[in-house]
Structures are given as C-alpha cells and as structure tokens.
Design a protein around this motif. Structure first.
Motif, PDB file in Angstrom:
ATOM      1  N   ARG A  43     -12.256  18.101   2.945  1.00 48.85           N
ATOM      2  CA  ARG A  43     -11.408  19.126   3.554  1.00 48.85           C
ATOM      3  C   ARG A  43     -10.771  18.613   4.841  1.00 48.85           C
ATOM      4  N   ASP A  48      -7.002  20.502   3.678  1.00 46.32           N
ATOM      5  CA  ASP A  48      -6.924  21.650   2.781  1.00 46.32           C
ATOM      6  C   ASP A  48      -8.341  22.046   2.376  1.00 46.32           C
ATOM      7  N   VAL A  52     -12.402  27.213  -2.648  1.00 47.16           N
ATOM      8  CA  VAL A  52     -12.749  28.378  -1.823  1.00 47.16           C
ATOM      9  C   VAL A  52     -13.568  29.352  -2.661  1.00 47.16           C
ATOM     10  N   THR A  61      -7.777  25.510  -4.775  1.00 46.94           N
ATOM     11  CA  THR A  61      -6.547  25.897  -4.080  1.00 46.94           C
ATOM     12  C   THR A  61      -5.348  25.284  -4.805  1.00 46.94           C
TER      13      THR A  61
END
Length: 303
Positions: A43, A48, A52, A61
C-alpha cells in the motif's frame, strides 16, 4: 528514488488472486501477521489501499483490478527467466552465429557445417569472420560467438577451450615442380625457395626448429600473412609452401603435397568461446556441430 522490492510483485500477485490475507499467507507459507505487514508495504509503495474490507472479506480497488493481469504476467515471465532452460526446438530457432576462423578452416569444414546447420536448424545463419590475430577481445565483447585456432599467449585466461583435432604440416608445390620427382630428402626440401606464412611477419617457425638438428636451414623467398596466400604463390611459381594438412585440404586441390622429410611439427586446433555462453542451448548445439564435422573429416594421405 529507492529501488522497489521486486519480491512484493509475487506477494501482490497472490493477494490479488486470493482476495484474502489469510489465504495468501497459507499459499506463500507465511504467518497472517507477516502477510499483513507485506500488504502494508504494498500500500505504501503503490500509494493505493489495493484491498479494502467489505463485510467479512476484502475487495480489490480499481487500481488493484487494473494491476492484477499485468502483475500476474510479470510474475510468470520472471519465473520463466529463472526456470532451467527447456529443450531447444532447433526447427524454430532463428539466430545468427559469428565464427572467427581461418580461410582454410572455412574452405575445408565450412560446407559440412553449413549443410548440418541448414538441415537441423533452417532458421540459423552462420557468418564467418577472418581471423587476423589470436586476441580474445571479440569473444569477450560478444562480437564473435565461436573461434577456432591454436592457443596463443594472447588468449584470455577466462576463455573456454576444447581441442578439435591435431594437424601436421605438409609441403606443397605446383604440379610439375622438380620436387614432384625423385626421393624427397630434408636437404632437397630445405634447399628450395620457400614461402612462409606468418601473421606476425616472422620468417622462422616450428619447421625451422625441426631442421636445426639436421644442420639444415630453409631458403626463404618471401613471407606472407596466411596459408591461402602462400598456396596461391606456390601454385604460380617454384616456391615451396608448408601448411597444415587438414586446414588446407580444399586449398591444395590440383597441387602436389608431400610429407615433410623430417620430424613433423604438429599443432592442436581448438574451439574457443566465452564462458557466458556455456549454458546457452543453441550455442551448445553449434559447438557440437563443429566438433562432429571436424571429427568426421578425414584428409587424403599425402603422396
């Protein structure tokens, strides 16, 4: 900018495939906490969240979905690079090999080598380069794939060497030369006018050393840079050329060859290549072709 940890690509590939930290940990044989730390690093590196939480699971994502196929392809390509080489498909091989060797070698062994290569690997092209010296720079920088010749003081210590065959010197004169008739003696041989082949321009060599114990010395008429030129001059004059027998079989066609009337100096002709090509399957095949072609050739006996 610091170099990214490429190991994270494998971790990301597994995480995106599993969609679960626990599942990815099991697959990579890591603890859940170690995998969570790896996800945190990913991450941070990508900027990003990648995965999640959605209820009890994790969802990718948009950035992760965009990366999934590319990352998987990169990991597969990396695994292919590190995997041991598979069997070579000679029929599909497309490659040009450069061989640095003498004109005599190409004249004698070139046709057999070209026939063998064309039959087994039609997409391979062999390019022959004239050998002007014994330096190893062209093998080292990749300009030349293979070289043949006699090992010298300038041959690099890292160069791989494999003996191909032993060769002996023979005397050669034009048809109708006085030496074609009568008994060949060391005295008659030495008394004639000789053409000496030497890349360095030297007028003395192993043959002269062999004559010394007999109290004889050759009469040198001229010095040239190679055996092909020496034979061309001998063909058109009364000069005597002394050349390696196997190397010059084709070049001596139509001329009179004879065994030297003294202990014959021999040379060992070797195959040379750079160690970085040791494991290259196509290069191994080419080396085997050269060895086989040279081993199958038998020169005619001299009169």
């Amino acid at each position: 900018m610091s170099t990214p940890d490429l190991n994270l690509l494998v971790t990301l590939d597994v995480l995106l495939a599993e969609g679960s930290v626990a599942g990815a940990a099991r697959r990579l044989r890591l603890s859940p906490s170690a995998m969570s730390r790896a996800l945190a690093r990913l991450r941070e590196t990508t900027g990003d969240p990648l995965l999640v939480r959605a209820g009890r699971g994790l969802v990718a994502t948009p950035r992760a979905l965009d990366l999934r196929e590319r990352v998987n392809q990169l990991v597969q390509e990396a695994e292919a690079v590190l995997r041991p080489a598979e069997a070579l498909d000679l029929r599909a091989l497309v490659r040009t090999f450069t061989l640095r060797t003498s004109e005599g070698f190409v004249e004698t062994f070139g046709p057999g080598l070209l026939e063998r290569a064309g039959r087994e690997a039609p997409g391979v092209r062999l390019r022959f380069m004239q050998k002007a010296d014994k330096e190893s720079a062209s093998l080292r920088d990749g300009t030349v794939d293979l070289e043949t010749g006699v090992i010298g003081n300038t041959t690099g210590p890292e160069v791989r060497v494999q003996a191909l065959f032993r060769d002996r010197f023979v005397g050669v004169v034009r048809t109708g030369h006085p030496l074609c008739r009568g008994e060949m003696t060391a005295a008659r041989y030495a008394a004639g006018s000789h053409v000496v082949a030497s890349r360095r321009g030297a007028d003395k060599g192993p043959i002269d050393e062999a004559l010394k114990p007999l109290g004889l010395e050759r009469e040198v008429g001229t010095v040239v840079g190679g055996f092909a030129t020496a034979l061309a001059l001998a063909r058109a004059s009364d000069l005597i050329a002394s050349v390696p027998e196997r190397h010059t079989e084709g070049l001596r066609a139509g001329m009179h060859s004879f065994r030297l009337p003294m202990p014959e100096p021999e040379i060992t002709v070797s195959l040379l290549w750079h160690p970085r090509l040791d494991g290259d399957l196509a290069h191994r095949w080419l080396r085997r072709c050269v060895r086989d072609v040279c081993g199958a050739f038998t020169p005619p006996d001299c009169a």
